[in-house]
Design a protein around this motif. Structure first.
Motif, short mmCIF file in Angstrom:
data_model
loop_
_atom_site.label_atom_id
_atom_site.label_comp_id
_atom_site.label_asym_id
_atom_site.label_seq_id
_atom_site.Cartn_x
_atom_site.Cartn_y
_atom_site.Cartn_z
N ARG A 118 0.77 -1.00 0.02
CA ARG A 118 0.02 0.01 -0.09
C ARG A 118 0.88 1.42 0.16
N SER A 119 2.35 1.01 0.15
CA SER A 119 2.92 2.37 0.26
C SER A 119 3.25 2.91 -1.21
N ILE A 120 3.09 2.05 -2.33
CA ILE A 120 3.44 2.24 -3.58
C ILE A 120 1.98 2.63 -4.32
N PRO A 121 1.78 3.94 -4.63
CA PRO A 121 0.49 4.46 -5.34
C PRO A 121 0.12 3.71 -6.73
N GLU A 122 -1.28 3.76 -6.87
CA GLU A 122 -1.60 2.77 -7.91
C GLU A 122 -1.02 3.28 -9.23
N LEU A 123 -0.63 4.72 -9.28
CA LEU A 123 -0.21 5.25 -10.82
C LEU A 123 1.30 4.42 -10.85
N VAL A 124 1.83 4.57 -9.73
CA VAL A 124 3.35 3.76 -9.90
C VAL A 124 3.08 2.48 -10.18
N TRP A 125 2.15 1.57 -9.41
CA TRP A 125 2.10 0.33 -9.97
C TRP A 125 1.58 0.14 -11.24
N ALA A 126 0.74 0.80 -11.80
CA ALA A 126 0.40 0.91 -13.11
C ALA A 126 1.53 1.01 -14.16
N PRO A 137 -6.55 -2.27 -19.96
CA PRO A 137 -7.05 -2.49 -18.58
C PRO A 137 -6.39 -3.34 -17.60
N PHE A 138 -5.81 -4.39 -18.18
CA PHE A 138 -5.41 -5.49 -17.61
C PHE A 138 -4.15 -4.92 -16.36
N ALA A 139 -3.25 -4.09 -16.76
CA ALA A 139 -2.43 -3.25 -16.02
C ALA A 139 -3.15 -2.51 -14.80
N GLY A 140 -4.02 -1.69 -15.29
CA GLY A 140 -4.63 -1.03 -14.43
C GLY A 140 -5.53 -1.71 -13.50
N THR A 141 -6.27 -2.96 -13.76
CA THR A 141 -6.72 -3.94 -12.74
C THR A 141 -5.85 -4.45 -11.60
N LEU A 142 -4.65 -4.74 -12.26
CA LEU A 142 -3.74 -5.41 -11.26
C LEU A 142 -3.13 -4.19 -10.35
N ALA A 143 -2.87 -3.05 -10.81
CA ALA A 143 -2.40 -1.94 -10.12
C ALA A 143 -3.23 -1.63 -9.02
N LEU A 144 -4.49 -1.63 -9.30
CA LEU A 144 -5.63 -1.33 -8.08
C LEU A 144 -5.45 -2.69 -6.82
N ALA A 145 -5.57 -3.86 -7.46
CA ALA A 145 -5.56 -5.00 -6.91
C ALA A 145 -4.42 -5.00 -5.78
N LEU A 146 -3.20 -4.65 -6.40
CA LEU A 146 -2.10 -4.78 -5.56
C LEU A 146 -2.14 -3.57 -4.33
N HIS A 147 -2.50 -2.52 -5.00
CA HIS A 147 -2.50 -1.35 -3.78
C HIS A 147 -3.53 -1.75 -2.76
N THR A 148 -4.71 -2.02 -3.27
CA THR A 148 -5.75 -2.15 -2.52
C THR A 148 -5.70 -3.38 -1.57
N THR A 149 -4.76 -4.43 -1.96
CA THR A 149 -4.68 -5.51 -1.08
C THR A 149 -4.02 -5.26 0.16
N GLY A 150 -2.78 -4.46 0.12
CA GLY A 150 -2.12 -3.92 1.15
C GLY A 150 -3.08 -3.04 2.02
N VAL A 151 -4.17 -2.15 1.60
CA VAL A 151 -4.92 -1.33 2.39
C VAL A 151 -5.99 -2.41 3.10
N LEU A 152 -6.64 -3.22 2.46
CA LEU A 152 -7.67 -4.06 2.83
C LEU A 152 -7.02 -5.16 3.86
N GLY A 153 -5.96 -5.70 3.28
CA GLY A 153 -5.19 -6.77 4.37
C GLY A 153 -5.03 -6.05 5.82
N ARG A 154 -4.55 -4.76 5.76
CA ARG A 154 -4.24 -4.26 7.10
C ARG A 154 -5.46 -4.01 7.79
#
Length: 263
Positions: A118-126, A137-154
């Protein structure tokens, strides 16, 4: 007599004073040119720029493109949030202490992993994922999933740890395995909170998905970056309006869903 405004023995007073000093230092260190920002020339330039947005492009062909991009943005946010909810729950289990006697040896490294995600913003992940996943959209979906996994996991881990342990302790005392204790005692108590967190993050992700296209990750953002770069201001106005309507739709849907959950 009312208490004194500041007490040297009050830790909260010192903390508040530190925050005030930090805010004042921030204003002093930044070159905030309020006079130029609020000048007549700046206001005229801003008014002229806003005037160029009108009238919006409402041609049927362009509206179809905007509708397709809106559906793509909505799908990106929904799928990214769903993947993040599943990944966040899987990481929340080793990242939380389920009961007082739980050693939770994986808690610290899992928390580090969640912090990194979650420390890496979605734009950087994308931008990073565009190298391997390519434009779209595949890259955008993965970027959202990775960043949000850190947020929701915590958030999920904190919710699990704060769940009352009485029902789980009773099952453990009866010899029920840990997995079943979680399914039958912990999860039913914490599930409404997990769903509420997921819906809230979906609201945030619909906004993020609309911006991710700026780096080529598809959806409304990619359409916005293309037409704004060519100074097609009428088309830009239509895209921005579609973004506002999409966000309002998801916010309303999320609000109705949360109200139904609390009944």
């Amino acid at each position: 007599m009312p208490p004194r405004l500041f007490d040297a023995r009050c830790r909260a007073c010192w903390f508040t004073l530190g925050i005030v000093v930090l805010v004042v230092a921030s204003f002093w260190s930044l070159d905030l040119q309020w006079a130029a920002f609020l000048s007549a020339d700046a206001l005229r330039s801003m008014g002229r720029f806003i005037g160029e947005f009108f009238p919006p492009d409402t041609s049927p062909e362009f509206l179809r493109k905007v509708a397709v991009a809106s559906a793509e943005t909505l799908a990106m946010s929904a799928l990214g949030t769903l993947l993040a909810a599943a990944g966040g729950l899987l990481l929340a289990l080793p990242g939380s202490r389920l009961h007082a006697a739980d050693h939770a040896r994986g808690r610290t490294p899992t928390r580090w992993l969640l912090n990194a995600l979650r420390s890496i913003p979605e734009l950087v992940w994308a931008a990073l994922l565009l190298i391997s996943a390519g434009l779209g959209p595949f890259a955008g979906t993965l970027a959202l999933a990775l960043h949000t996994t850190g947020v929701l996991g915590r958030l999920f881990a904190e919710a699990i740890e704060n769940t009352p342990t009485g029902p789980g302790d009773a099952l453990r005392a009866s010899g029920v395995p840990t997995g079943r204790v979680f399914l039958y005692a912990t999860l039913p108590q914490v599930l409404p909170q997990l769903l509420s967190y997921t819906l809230y993050r979906w609201e945030n992700n619909i906004r993020a998905a609309a911006v991710l296209g700026v780096v080529g990750a598809g959806g409304l953002g990619q359409l916005l970056a293309f037409h704004m770069g060519l100074f097609h201001m009428g088309k830009t106005c239509t895209i921005v309006a579609a973004m506002l309507l999409l966000v309002a739709f998801v916010d309303s849907l999320s609000l109705v869903t949360r109200r139904l959950m609390t009944r």
